[in-house]
Motif scaffolding. Structure first.
Motif, PDB file in Angstrom:
ATOM      1  N   ALA A 168       0.118  10.912  -9.339  1.00  0.00           N
ATOM      2  CA  ALA A 168       0.360  10.368 -10.655  1.00  0.00           C
ATOM      3  C   ALA A 168      -0.990  10.291 -11.526  1.00  0.00           C
ATOM      4  CB  ALA A 168       0.593   8.959 -10.287  1.00  0.00           C
ATOM      5  N   GLY A 221       0.972  -1.167  -0.014  1.00  0.00           N
ATOM      6  CA  GLY A 221      -0.077   0.218   0.207  1.00  0.00           C
ATOM      7  C   GLY A 221       0.784   1.397   0.029  1.00  0.00           C
ATOM      8  N   GLY A 236       2.682   2.284  -2.374  1.00  0.00           N
ATOM      9  CA  GLY A 236       2.564   2.926  -3.998  1.00  0.00           C
ATOM     10  C   GLY A 236       3.733   2.276  -4.660  1.00  0.00           C
ATOM     11  N   LYS A 237       4.040   1.096  -4.181  1.00  0.00           N
ATOM     12  CA  LYS A 237       5.128   0.712  -5.077  1.00  0.00           C
ATOM     13  C   LYS A 237       4.909   0.405  -6.645  1.00  0.00           C
ATOM     14  CE  LYS A 237       5.641  -3.657  -4.083  1.00  0.00           C
ATOM     15  NZ  LYS A 237       5.559  -4.848  -4.974  1.00  0.00           N
ATOM     16  N   THR A 238       3.528  -0.199  -7.021  1.00  0.00           N
ATOM     17  CA  THR A 238       2.966  -0.118  -8.132  1.00  0.00           C
ATOM     18  C   THR A 238       2.786   0.834  -8.804  1.00  0.00           C
ATOM     19  OG1 THR A 238       1.834  -1.997  -7.158  1.00  0.00           O
ATOM     20  CG2 THR A 238       0.860  -1.450  -9.406  1.00  0.00           C
ATOM     21  N   VAL A 239       2.369   2.005  -8.055  1.00  0.00           N
ATOM     22  CA  VAL A 239       2.074   3.322  -8.898  1.00  0.00           C
ATOM     23  C   VAL A 239       3.464   3.771  -9.278  1.00  0.00           C
ATOM     24  CG1 VAL A 239       1.517   5.769  -8.711  1.00  0.00           C
ATOM     25  CG2 VAL A 239      -0.031   3.802  -7.781  1.00  0.00           C
TER      26      VAL A 239
HETATM   27  P1  ADP Z   1       1.399  -1.131  -3.349  1.00  0.00           P
HETATM   28  O1  ADP Z   1       1.792  -1.605  -4.888  1.00  0.00           O
HETATM   29  O2  ADP Z   1       2.899  -0.589  -2.934  1.00  0.00           O
HETATM   30  O3  ADP Z   1       0.568  -1.887  -2.651  1.00  0.00           O
HETATM   31  P2  ADP Z   1       0.039   0.999  -4.600  1.00  0.00           P
HETATM   32  O4  ADP Z   1       1.207   1.318  -5.825  1.00  0.00           O
HETATM   33  O5  ADP Z   1      -1.380   0.037  -5.357  1.00  0.00           O
HETATM   34  O6  ADP Z   1       0.624   0.174  -3.542  1.00  0.00           O
HETATM   35  O7  ADP Z   1      -0.681   2.496  -4.090  1.00  0.00           O
HETATM   36  C1  ADP Z   1      -1.859   2.325  -3.265  1.00  0.00           C
HETATM   37  C2  ADP Z   1      -2.511   3.584  -3.519  1.00  0.00           C
HETATM   38  O8  ADP Z   1      -1.669   4.554  -3.406  1.00  0.00           O
HETATM   39  C3  ADP Z   1      -3.106   3.813  -4.879  1.00  0.00           C
HETATM   40  O9  ADP Z   1      -4.200   3.199  -5.104  1.00  0.00           O
HETATM   41  C4  ADP Z   1      -3.016   5.234  -4.984  1.00  0.00           C
HETATM   42  O10 ADP Z   1      -4.290   5.561  -4.535  1.00  0.00           O
HETATM   43  C5  ADP Z   1      -2.157   5.752  -3.990  1.00  0.00           C
HETATM   44  N1  ADP Z   1      -1.046   6.130  -4.608  1.00  0.00           N
HETATM   45  C6  ADP Z   1       0.146   5.582  -4.665  1.00  0.00           C
HETATM   46  N2  ADP Z   1       1.218   6.565  -5.421  1.00  0.00           N
HETATM   47  C7  ADP Z   1       0.353   7.602  -5.770  1.00  0.00           C
HETATM   48  C8  ADP Z   1       1.060   8.760  -6.541  1.00  0.00           C
HETATM   49  N3  ADP Z   1       2.051   8.985  -7.009  1.00  0.00           N
HETATM   50  N4  ADP Z   1      -0.152   9.488  -7.030  1.00  0.00           N
HETATM   51  C9  ADP Z   1      -1.544   9.563  -6.288  1.00  0.00           C
HETATM   52  N5  ADP Z   1      -1.781   8.405  -5.742  1.00  0.00           N
HETATM   53  C10 ADP Z   1      -0.744   7.560  -5.425  1.00  0.00           C
END
Ligand code: ADP
Length: 596
Positions: free
Chosen positions: A511, A241, A243-246
């Motif tokens: 993002a 959670g 934001g690794k995927t983002v």
């Molecule tokens: P992880 O892969 O680490 O579990 P995600 O990448 O899915 O986490 O990010 C979790 C949530 O955080 C996303 O669904 C989004 O709402 C928010 N988020 C993360 N990075 C950003 C960003 N750069 N801008 C806006 N929202 C973000």
């Protein structure tokens, strides 16, 4: 492959993904074997006398002692040529879509599908004439593989001679001979649009160069504070959670790399499914085409055993090196290398090796290092000087977000950039949740020439000043917690104000907002430069004894907060803010005099 086995051994023991076989006298380490009459794919990872330990990349259930093991005498290799782009492969380069077509959702064991389609034809355009001398890495022609990738056909590494025949432009299949080469000792070697390369051996190049150009990502905290260089290495640990995927998607979309290789070693099947569903949907903002038009995906699906993660890491980096050799800047992302390390731990346990820290094998650090060492900016092996790069970005997912985990620690010893995702920042909805106090980049010095010359002479000085202010803020926060904000001097209170502006107006980046998702290096510079300019002017005003409340209330600051949404074509709007700052400051001083 049927029929070309150099010898046959017998299974002695089966332990999960590890099979012990005897009677293998001609086989070598890392030779590929086919196990049992199901012909499961495996690789020899230990040899003692005629007894081999085989890491099997498919489910070994139901196998038993006495069954045959067929040795191919060849190392695990990938096929390199047109057809790689847009492919989605499993760890041993079997195209997932073809597998699904043949067998449905569950991979039938022992399936032999070539990495590159033998049916598809490609329009080959030769760029060489007969009688020309060539060398490994030289181009003999090209194929327009996708709308955005011109795939140059190269002489395979370590081969040289004279081209004695080459076909004219036309549509050919990947295994049709397109040219004939005569080597110095008179041997004639047919050339195809594809060649194979063993995954565990780095492809040759002529010279490694220091990474001194930025891999700009459009993400302000990355480019400005913790930049990656083209050919560099980075690690991004990602608690759930955070934001690794983002971050990974943003890098894939915006990094100024021509080719993306994404290796997914998900733990659960659905982690990988997300990538497989999401990636093909992404649009490439730079070309308007789907991002897949310059992407190769390597994915471990949940129905492959963990050992296949090992293969996928090597398959991915070999494909990345191949495109590097064409002169491309390649960004390779491996998500997550922790899963690969866990696979090593499992196999090592089964080999009954002496465990190191937390049960990981003692060679964990060496393996991780040798993966990242294959990244780099190089002069390719071709005769005509060409430069290409592979930048490697590894996600790490330590259990419980604990950075003392051996995989994180071994990775940090080799990578030069660390983007520490912080779940506290994510909880506060500060994105990207990269912690500016714990993250670092060791490319600052090597990039400073480029940044200061090509962007602005104040790039690096500003970067260091911003970091200083953020660090100062962290120290002051301690004091504020103890005795309150009002006990701070106006100067220190201003530091807190500026730090807040750096965090909110500069580092924070959404993002999903079309005008905020990407900032050019020029735009990044201008925003931060304006914030620092306001800081300096405010310090002067404090010296003139203007009350802090009035300084903090400068109207121009509203415009600074919106600067990140300014269109890239209208950057002058940000430049003009400095004039506004000066005007407002002058007014404050004049008012002070009239009040006197
Ligand atoms: P992880 O892969 O680490 O579990 P995600 O990448 O899915 O986490 O990010 C979790 C949530 O955080 C996303 O669904 C989004 O709402 C928010 N988020 C993360 N990075 C950003 C960003 N750069 N801008 C806006 N929202 C973000």
């Amino acid at each position: 492959m049927n029929g070309d086995y150099i010898e046959t051994g017998k299974i002695v023991k089966v332990a999960g993904p590890l099979v012990i076989a005897s009677g293998l006298t001609k086989s070598k380490m890392f030779d590929v074997v086919r196990v049992s009459d199901l012909k499961l794919i495996g690789e020899i990872i230990e040899l003692r006398g005629d007894t081999a330990s085989i890491q099997v990349y498919e489910e070994t259930q139901g196998l038993g002692p006495g069954e045959a093991v067929y040795c191919t005498g060849k190392p695990l290799s990938v096929e390199l040529g047109p057809g790689l782009i847009e492919s989605i492969y499993d760890g041993i380069q079997r195209p997932l879509d073809l597998i699904r077509e043949k067998t449905g959702n569950y991979i039938t064991r022992g399936l032999n599908v070539p990495g590159l389609s033998r049916e598809k034809t490609w329009n080959f355009i030769p760029t060489l004439q007969k009688n020309e001398e060539v060398h490994g890495g030289d181009f003999i022609g090209y194929v327009q593989e996708t709308a955005v990738v011109k795939h140059n056909i190269m002489i395979p590494p370590n081969l040289s001679g004279i081209i004695i025949d080459i076909l004219p432009e036309g549509s050919y299949k990947i295994d049709e001979q397109i040219a004939l080469l005569k080597t110095a000792n008179g041997e004639e070697r047919p050339l195809y649009m594809m060649h194979t390369w063993p995954v565990r051996i780095g492809r040759p190049f002529s010279k490694k160069l220091p990474p001194n150009q930025p891999m700009a990502t459009g993400q302000r905290i990355i480019d400005m504070l913790f930049p990656l260089a083209k050919g560099g290495t980075a690690c991004v640990p990602g608690p759930f959670g955070s934001g690794k995927t983002v971050v990974q998607h943003q890098l894939a979309k915006w990094a100024n790399a021509s080719i993306i290789v994404y290796i997914g070693c998900g733990e659960r099947g659905n982690e990988m499914t997300d990538v497989l569903l999401e990636f093909p949907e992404l649009e490439d903002p730079q070309t308007g085409h789907p991002l897949m038009k310059r992407t190769v995906l390597v994915a471990n699906t949940s129905n492959m055993p963990v050992a296949a993660r090992e293969a996928s890491i090597y398959t991915g980096i070999t494909i990345a090196e191949y495109f590097r050799d064409m002169g491309f800047d390649v960004a390779l992302m491996a998500d997550s290398t922790s899963r690969w390390a866990e696979a090593m731990r499992e196999i090592s346990g089964r080999l009954e090796e002496m465990p190191g820290e937390e049960g990981y094998p003692a060679y964990l650090a060496t393996k991780i290092a040798s993966f990242y060492e294959r990244a780099g900016k190089v002069i390719t092996a071709s005769r005509k000087e060409r430069i290409g790069s592979v930048s490697a970005i590894g996600a790490v997912s330590p259990p419980g977000g604990d950075f003392s985990d051996p995989v994180v620690q071994s990775t940090l010893k080799v990578v030069k950039v660390f983007w520490g995702l912080d779940s506290k920042l994510a909880y506060r909805r500060h994105f990207p949740a990269i912690n500016w106090l714990s993250s670092y980049s060791l490319y600052l010095e090597s990039l400073s020439d480029f940044m200061n010359k090509d962007i602005d002479k104040n790039w690096m000085p500003n970067r260091y000043r911003a970091m200083e202010i953020l660090q100062h803020e962290a120290e002051l926060e301690e004091i504020v917690r103890l005795v309150g904000k009002d006990s701070l001097s106006p100067k220190d209170q201003l530091v807190l104000e500026t730090a807040k502006s750096i965090r909110e107006d500069f580092l924070h980046q959404i993002a999903f907002d079309p005008s905020d998702t990407y900032s050019s290096l020029h735009k990044q510079f201008l925003i931060l430069d304006t914030i620092l300019f306001i800081h300096d002017v405010s310090m002067d005003l404090i010296k003139e004894e203007i009350p802090l409340g009035k300084i903090i209330a400068l109207k121009v600051k509203e415009h600074v907060a919106k600067a990140k949404y300014v269109d890239e074509k209208e950057l002058d709007k940000i430049k003009e803010l400095k004039v506004e700052v000066e005007k407002e400051a002058k007014e404050l001083l004049q008012n002070l005099k009239t009040e006197d």
